[in-house]
Design an enzyme around this catalytic site. Structure first.
Site, mmCIF file in Angstrom:
data_model
loop_
_atom_site.group_PDB
_atom_site.id
_atom_site.type_symbol
_atom_site.label_atom_id
_atom_site.label_comp_id
_atom_site.label_asym_id
_atom_site.label_seq_id
_atom_site.Cartn_x
_atom_site.Cartn_y
_atom_site.Cartn_z
ATOM 1 N N CYS A 112 -2.911 62.311 40.214
ATOM 2 C CA CYS A 112 -4.262 62.105 40.748
ATOM 3 C C CYS A 112 -4.838 60.764 40.305
ATOM 4 C CB CYS A 112 -5.190 63.234 40.310
ATOM 5 S SG CYS A 112 -4.612 64.856 40.811
ATOM 6 N N CYS A 117 -14.866 61.017 37.891
ATOM 7 C CA CYS A 117 -14.547 60.482 36.571
ATOM 8 C C CYS A 117 -15.440 61.122 35.510
ATOM 9 C CB CYS A 117 -14.738 58.964 36.538
ATOM 10 S SG CYS A 117 -13.633 58.078 37.649
#
Lengths: 406, 141
Positions: free
Chosen positions: B37, B105
């Site tokens: 990812c 994030c």
């Protein structure tokens, strides 16, 4: 005082217009501003003459007849016109297209559009080096195939497909053959007859010409290729593409094509020397680095390279004084890593870790050395920050870990 | 994409990069994300008397991922474990002015600190039957 500009290593995205090209274009904005379709006065004649001169300049690069060049707004339009135009024109006798999964989106999305309207499309896989074989093409062709479309050189990797061999297959099977030559035009030798190419897309801005102008080569003889136009109007460009011609742009394209074609042999040698120097420095100064794509069949200025255990965007951020691109998902709107690299069998991690560096006419050896210095410094720094690097140093096999996808 | 000044600052001067001994009793380790990812975060905490006294991270990921984990290590130092458990990704995203495509994030950074705390708590839950605190005499045996 001038502020130092970033080093430009993204010539596959676009190139600066060569000052000689700008010079050639200027009169056609102001003095010779005529419409090339105006037949009744000297303004129109001057514009038409300039357009025809450019047509010959572009045709010469691919060993074609000037009458076989259709002006467009760029390679995306050329690809759309070639693929949709041929398939629509041949709709009564054929309903199949063969292409490759690493093509540019302008080709793939044109094919997807046709698929939604009933056309069958075969997307050929590529090998580890990014190459497709003539045999794969031969096996995919059916008696309902209208068109084969295979790019000459890939935009991400620079990998050059065996076009002459594929062209021979298409000609033997009497199937039309289109190539997206956007990246390769005026960079490597192209001969549409020798390579049995029936349609070819090109763009000015990849070769030091202006943006917003491109060309589609459409074969006139043996066989004569017919297209259904995609833009309708005044019947310009032999009915293939209506719309008032972008005369300054076309003049720029012609000049840029001639300059690049004339200097091709020298420029190829120079670029290859610089690219090989950059590649060799990176490979010798950093471990766990992999060059993506065929090492032999590649454009002279292209280098696509993966730095394992470092995410590409973080490396781009470190190289803020260098303009380049990455196959990392984080740099794309889709959040998917490069489909081209994945098609070549790279795992997602290496695709995320890739950088594309494309050199050009104004790249210097000093710039290349500065980039190699920066890479060495930041690759080390980012690896010290990478948990994957730490695991590998500890002898842990990353594939043995059950990662949670997110 | 343009980065916020805070992201650039954490990226160029990351706080608390490094590792703690994951086998140590007072250390909790959280590893979240996946290489496929494009981001993996390892976040570690050292706890004394219910307070996080040290934190370290290593991150494979984009600049925003590095900045998010760096920021969290800075925040949790000196926090007690319960307070650190309540850190929300939205606070991280707001502090770093992350654009929508980079919100994941901050989610990963929240997951990482929670995973580190759980790892620490699991170590101590396993030891719970043993009476605490350990006396000096026992410790020196």
């Amino acid at each position: 005082m001038t502020v130092a500009r970033p080093i430009y290593l993204d010539h596959a995205a676009t190139t600066p217009v060569d000052p000689r090209v700008v010079e050639a274009m200027l009169p056609y904005f102001t003095d010779a501003f005529g419409n090339a379709a105006s037949r009744t006065h000297s303004y129109g004649w001057a514009a038409e003459e300039a357009v025809e001169r450019a047509r010959a300049q572009v045709a010469r690069v691919i060993a074609a007849d000037p009458k076989e060049i259709t002006w467009t707004s760029g390679a995306t339009e050329s690809n759309n016109l070639a693929i949709k135009g041929v398939v629509e024109y041949l709709a009564e006798s054929a309903d199949h297209v063969v292409t490759v999964i690493t093509e540019h989106k302008a080709v793939l999305d044109s094919c997807k559009y046709l698929e939604r309207r009933g056309t069958k499309v075969t997307y050929l896989p590529v090998d580890r080096e990014g190459l497709v074989t003539p045999q794969q093409v031969a096996d995919a062709i059916t008696d309902k195939t209208a068109l084969v479309s295979v790019m000459l050189a890939n935009n991400e990797t620079g990998v050059i497909q065996p076009l002459a061999e594929i062209g021979a297959v298409c000609r033997a099977r009497k199937v039309l053959f289109h190539t997206d030559a956007t990246q390769a035009f005026a960079k490597i030798p192209i001969d549409v007859d020798a390579m049995n190419i029936d349609l070819l897309s090109a763009s000015a801005h990849k070769t030091y010409g202006p943006k917003g102008v491109g060309a589609l080569y459409v074969r006139r003889r043996k066989p004569r290729v017919r297209l259904a136009p995609q833009i309708h109007g005044g019947g310009h460009e032999r009915g293939n593409r209506s719309g008032t011609l972008n005369v300054p742009g076309i003049v720029g394209f012609g000049t840029a094509a001639e300059l690049a074609h004339t200097a091709m042999a020298d420029e190829t040698a120079r670029l290859r020397g610089l690219r090989d120097h950059l590649r060799d420095r990176i490979l010798s100064e950093n471990e766990h680095v992999f060059v993506n794509g065929s090492p032999q069949r590649v454009l002279p200025g292209h280098l696509n390279i993966s730095f394992a255990y470092i995410e590409g965007e973080s490396l781009l951020m470190a190289l803020k004084d260098v303009a380049l691109s990455s196959g990392s998902a984080c740099t794309s709107a889709s959040l998917e890593p490069s489909y081209v690299l994945r098609a070549m069998g790279l795992n997602d991690e290496l695709a995320h870790s890739s950088l594309r560096m494309t050199l050009g006419r104004f790249t210097t050896r000093d710039e290349i050395d500065r980039v190699a210095d920066l890479l060495r410094r930041h690759v080390t720094r980012l690896r010290e920050m990478s948990p994957l690097w730490e695991m590998v140093q500890d002898g842990i096999d990353l594939n043995s870990i059950q990662w949670a996808a997110h | 994409m343009a980065y916020s000044d805070k992201v650039i600052d954490h990226y160029e001067n990351p706080r608390n990069v490094g590792s703690l001994d994951k086998d140590a009793d007072d250390v909790g380790t959280g590893i979240v994300g996946a290489p496929a990812c494009g981001d993996v975060m390892k976040l570690q905490i050292r706890v004394e008397d219910g307070v996080i006294v040290d934190a370290r991270f290593k991150t494979y990921g984009c600049g925003s991922a590095i900045a998010s984990s760096s920021l969290v290590t800075e925040w949790v130092k000196g926090m007690n474990v319960e307070d650190a458990m309540s850190i929300q990704n939205a606070q991280i995203a707001e502090e770093l002015s992350l654009p929508p495509v980079k919100i994941h994030c901050s989610v990963l950074a929240e997951d990482a600190i929670k995973a580190a705390i759980r790892d620490y708590q699991a170590k101590h839950a396993a030891r719970a039957p043993r009476s605490e605190p350990v006396t000096e005499a026992e410790a020196s045996k």
